[in-house]
Structures are given as structure tokens and as C-alpha cells.
Design a protein around this motif. Structure first.
Motif, PDB file in Angstrom:
ATOM      1  N   HIS A  97      35.896  28.059  29.228  1.00 19.99           N
ATOM      2  CA  HIS A  97      36.947  29.055  28.975  1.00 19.99           C
ATOM      3  C   HIS A  97      38.220  28.313  28.598  1.00 19.99           C
ATOM      4  N   GLN A  98      38.928  28.842  27.597  1.00 18.00           N
ATOM      5  CA  GLN A  98      40.140  28.194  27.122  1.00 18.00           C
ATOM      6  C   GLN A  98      41.295  29.199  27.126  1.00 18.00           C
ATOM      7  N   GLN A  99      42.449  28.756  26.639  1.00 10.58           N
ATOM      8  CA  GLN A  99      43.679  29.539  26.724  1.00 10.58           C
ATOM      9  C   GLN A  99      43.549  30.932  26.102  1.00 10.58           C
ATOM     10  N   ASP A 100      42.889  31.042  24.963  1.00 11.02           N
ATOM     11  CA  ASP A 100      42.705  32.348  24.328  1.00 11.02           C
ATOM     12  C   ASP A 100      41.894  33.277  25.242  1.00 11.02           C
ATOM     13  N   ASP A 101      40.855  32.721  25.912  1.00 11.96           N
ATOM     14  CA  ASP A 101      40.049  33.506  26.848  1.00 11.96           C
ATOM     15  C   ASP A 101      40.898  33.984  28.021  1.00 11.96           C
ATOM     16  N   LEU A 102      41.757  33.111  28.514  1.00 12.41           N
ATOM     17  CA  LEU A 102      42.632  33.456  29.625  1.00 12.41           C
ATOM     18  C   LEU A 102      43.518  34.643  29.258  1.00 12.41           C
ATOM     19  N   LEU A 103      44.132  34.580  28.083  1.00 13.50           N
ATOM     20  CA  LEU A 103      45.018  35.665  27.635  1.00 13.50           C
ATOM     21  C   LEU A 103      44.246  36.951  27.383  1.00 13.50           C
ATOM     22  N   GLU A 104      43.081  36.843  26.767  1.00 15.96           N
ATOM     23  CA  GLU A 104      42.243  38.028  26.521  1.00 15.96           C
ATOM     24  C   GLU A 104      41.839  38.688  27.832  1.00 15.96           C
ATOM     25  N   GLN A 109      42.279  43.108  31.659  1.00 19.78           N
ATOM     26  CA  GLN A 109      42.543  43.596  33.013  1.00 19.78           C
ATOM     27  C   GLN A 109      43.697  44.601  33.022  1.00 19.78           C
ATOM     28  N   ARG A 110      44.750  44.304  32.280  1.00 19.76           N
ATOM     29  CA  ARG A 110      45.920  45.195  32.241  1.00 19.76           C
ATOM     30  C   ARG A 110      45.593  46.522  31.551  1.00 19.76           C
ATOM     31  N   GLU A 111      44.848  46.460  30.444  1.00 19.54           N
ATOM     32  CA  GLU A 111      44.489  47.690  29.730  1.00 19.54           C
ATOM     33  C   GLU A 111      43.633  48.615  30.580  1.00 19.54           C
ATOM     34  N   ARG A 112      42.828  48.056  31.444  1.00 20.11           N
ATOM     35  CA  ARG A 112      41.963  48.854  32.316  1.00 20.11           C
ATOM     36  C   ARG A 112      42.635  49.183  33.649  1.00 20.11           C
ATOM     37  N   HIS A 113      43.899  48.784  33.779  1.00 19.23           N
ATOM     38  CA  HIS A 113      44.675  49.032  35.010  1.00 19.23           C
ATOM     39  C   HIS A 113      43.937  48.512  36.237  1.00 19.23           C
ATOM     40  N   MET A 114      43.338  47.333  36.062  1.00 17.53           N
ATOM     41  CA  MET A 114      42.580  46.724  37.154  1.00 17.53           C
ATOM     42  C   MET A 114      43.548  46.138  38.180  1.00 17.53           C
ATOM     43  N   ARG A 115      43.224  46.276  39.438  1.00 18.69           N
ATOM     44  CA  ARG A 115      43.990  45.633  40.497  1.00 18.69           C
ATOM     45  C   ARG A 115      43.235  44.358  40.843  1.00 18.69           C
ATOM     46  N   CYS A 116      43.885  43.241  40.617  1.00 18.51           N
ATOM     47  CA  CYS A 116      43.228  41.945  40.767  1.00 18.51           C
ATOM     48  C   CYS A 116      44.023  41.048  41.711  1.00 18.51           C
ATOM     49  N   ASP A 117      43.316  40.172  42.396  1.00 18.26           N
ATOM     50  CA  ASP A 117      43.990  39.131  43.171  1.00 18.26           C
ATOM     51  C   ASP A 117      44.624  38.110  42.231  1.00 18.26           C
ATOM     52  N   TRP A 118      44.039  37.987  41.046  1.00 21.48           N
ATOM     53  CA  TRP A 118      44.486  36.987  40.063  1.00 21.48           C
ATOM     54  C   TRP A 118      44.275  37.574  38.681  1.00 21.48           C
ATOM     55  N   TYR A 119      45.314  37.586  37.864  1.00 26.97           N
ATOM     56  CA  TYR A 119      45.177  38.080  36.495  1.00 26.97           C
ATOM     57  C   TYR A 119      44.873  36.910  35.566  1.00 26.97           C
ATOM     58  N   GLY A 120      43.998  37.124  34.625  1.00 30.41           N
ATOM     59  CA  GLY A 120      43.557  36.057  33.729  1.00 30.41           C
ATOM     60  C   GLY A 120      42.360  35.349  34.333  1.00 30.41           C
ATOM     61  N   LEU A 121      42.305  34.047  34.180  1.00 30.14           N
ATOM     62  CA  LEU A 121      41.202  33.238  34.706  1.00 30.14           C
ATOM     63  C   LEU A 121      41.767  32.135  35.596  1.00 30.14           C
ATOM     64  N   ARG A 122      41.139  31.908  36.712  1.00 28.20           N
ATOM     65  CA  ARG A 122      41.534  30.804  37.588  1.00 28.20           C
ATOM     66  C   ARG A 122      40.930  29.497  37.071  1.00 28.20           C
ATOM     67  N   TYR A 123      41.636  28.418  37.332  1.00 28.30           N
ATOM     68  CA  TYR A 123      41.094  27.106  36.999  1.00 28.30           C
ATOM     69  C   TYR A 123      39.822  26.854  37.808  1.00 28.30           C
ATOM     70  N   PRO A 135      38.245  23.514  32.901  1.00 23.04           N
ATOM     71  CA  PRO A 135      39.215  22.468  32.578  1.00 23.04           C
ATOM     72  C   PRO A 135      39.922  22.633  31.234  1.00 23.04           C
ATOM     73  N   LEU A 136      39.509  23.596  30.415  1.00 24.84           N
ATOM     74  CA  LEU A 136      40.103  23.739  29.076  1.00 24.84           C
ATOM     75  C   LEU A 136      41.143  24.855  28.988  1.00 24.84           C
ATOM     76  N   LEU A 137      41.631  25.375  30.096  1.00 28.71           N
ATOM     77  CA  LEU A 137      42.572  26.494  30.050  1.00 28.71           C
ATOM     78  C   LEU A 137      43.884  26.135  29.349  1.00 28.71           C
ATOM     79  N   GLY A 138      44.186  24.877  29.217  1.00 25.29           N
ATOM     80  CA  GLY A 138      45.383  24.443  28.495  1.00 25.29           C
ATOM     81  C   GLY A 138      45.163  24.254  27.000  1.00 25.29           C
ATOM     82  N   TRP A 139      43.934  24.409  26.542  1.00 24.40           N
ATOM     83  CA  TRP A 139      43.581  24.236  25.127  1.00 24.40           C
ATOM     84  C   TRP A 139      43.435  25.603  24.459  1.00 24.40           C
ATOM     85  N   THR A 140      43.808  25.673  23.192  1.00 20.48           N
ATOM     86  CA  THR A 140      43.529  26.877  22.401  1.00 20.48           C
ATOM     87  C   THR A 140      42.176  26.704  21.715  1.00 20.48           C
TER      88      THR A 140
END
Length: 175
Positions: A97-104, A109-123, A135-140
Motif C-alpha cells: 500500500h502506498q500514499q495514493d492508497d492511503l488517501l483513497e 471512509q469519509r464518504e461512507r461516514h465510517m467511524r474508525c479508530d484510524w482513518y486511512g491506513l496504518r503503517y 513500508p511504502l506509505l510515503g511513496w506515490t
């Protein structure tokens, strides 16, 4: 020893190459859903890389029987990774998973009004007793494609990501 989830796309092939270059033992897992014409090409890319570099590889060919394909595919592949990790005595899996995946994921999650402990993806997260690292969350995605091209790493492009058949693709194309 690390288990690498590898689809054959630019993200996972870049991760595989980066991890191989750092040294240490690697075991590679590939899932071929055989849902698109180029699925065997992607498997061949992963197989060739593993053969060239002497890496262990396990491939799964699951049978889809209906329902939400994305959710089913995620469960099938993570169950496969878990089984292979236990067979190989590995406690950690690396996914690309990379930065684009994290943002998507955040937008999804926001569009579905999900209540999450963490938004996006955790490292780092867990699935059962398996540690999952991203390990690629900083890469596009563009940066990872450039990495592959600069380092002569073959990869395939999953054409199913080019259309808007899945919610994640619609979000990706609208960002």
C-alpha cells in the motif's frame, strides 16, 4: 524472514525489489484470481523475478463464487498470507500500500461516514497473530512506477483499475 505480498504491479514489484536489496530472507505470495486476461502475465512477472533472485514463492488460484468481489478477494488473500506465514515460520507480512492508497482509503471512509479508530491506513496493523506492515506509505504510485523503470524491474498494469467498476476506482479517478 519476511513474507511479501506481490501482485506483479508496480507497487508490489518495487517493494519486492527494495526489500531484496536490503538483504535478509524473503518469501513471496501471489494470488492469481484469473479474473482478467492479463492475470497470468502478472503471475509470470512475479515468478520470473523470484526465479532470477532465488526467492521462495507460493501462488494461490482461488475460485470466486459470488458476492462482493473486493471484500471476498481481500479475505482470501489475507487468509492465504496467514497460512503461508505459518508454514514458513514468518510473523510479518509486507504489503505495498502506498500514499495514493492511503488517501483513497481515507476518502472512502469519509464518504461512507465510517467511524474508525484510524482513518486511512496504518503503517503497522495485525490480522490474527500476523503483523502487517506498509513500508511504502510515503511513496506515490507514480514514484514507485519510476523506481521500477529506473531499476529495470518488470511490472504489469492491472487494467481493471483503469475503469470505474469499483468504488475505490471511482474515488481514485476523482481525486
Amino acid at each position: 524472514m519476511k513474507l511479501i505480498a506481490c501482485s506483479g504491479g508496480p507497487d508490489s514489484m518495487a517493494l519486492l525489489d527494495m526489500e531484496r536489496k536490503t538483504g535478509g530472507g524473503l518469501f513471496v505470495c501471489h494470488v492469481n484470481y484469473r479474473k482478467r486476461p492479463t492475470a497470468d502475465r502478472d503471475e509470470a512477472i512475479v515468478r520470473q523475478y523470484c526465479e532470477t533472485h532465488g526467492l521462495g514463492l507460493a501462488v494461490l488460484y482461488p475460485h470466486y463464487e459470488g458476492g462482493n468481489f473486493q471484500a471476498w478477494a481481500r479475505d482470501v488473500r489475507y487468509d492465504f498470507f496467514w497460512r503461508q506465514a505459518h508454514l514458513q515460520g514468518i510473523g510479518k507480512i509486507l504489503v505495498a500500500h502506498q500514499q495514493d492508497d492511503l488517501l483513497e482509503t481515507y476518502v472512502f471512509q469519509r464518504e461512507r461516514h465510517m467511524r474508525c479508530d484510524w482513518y486511512g491506513l496504518r503503517y503497522r496493523s495485525r490480522r490474527q497473530d500476523l503483523v502487517i506492515e506498509r513500508p511504502l506509505l510515503g511513496w506515490t504510485k507514480a514514484g514507485l512506477e519510476a523506481y521500477c523503470q529506473e531499476n529495470g524491474v518488470a511490472f504489469g498494469v492491472d487494467e481493471s483499475n483503469l475503469g470505474d467498476d469499483y468504488t475505490r476506482n471511482r474515488i481514485r479517478h476523482g481525486m
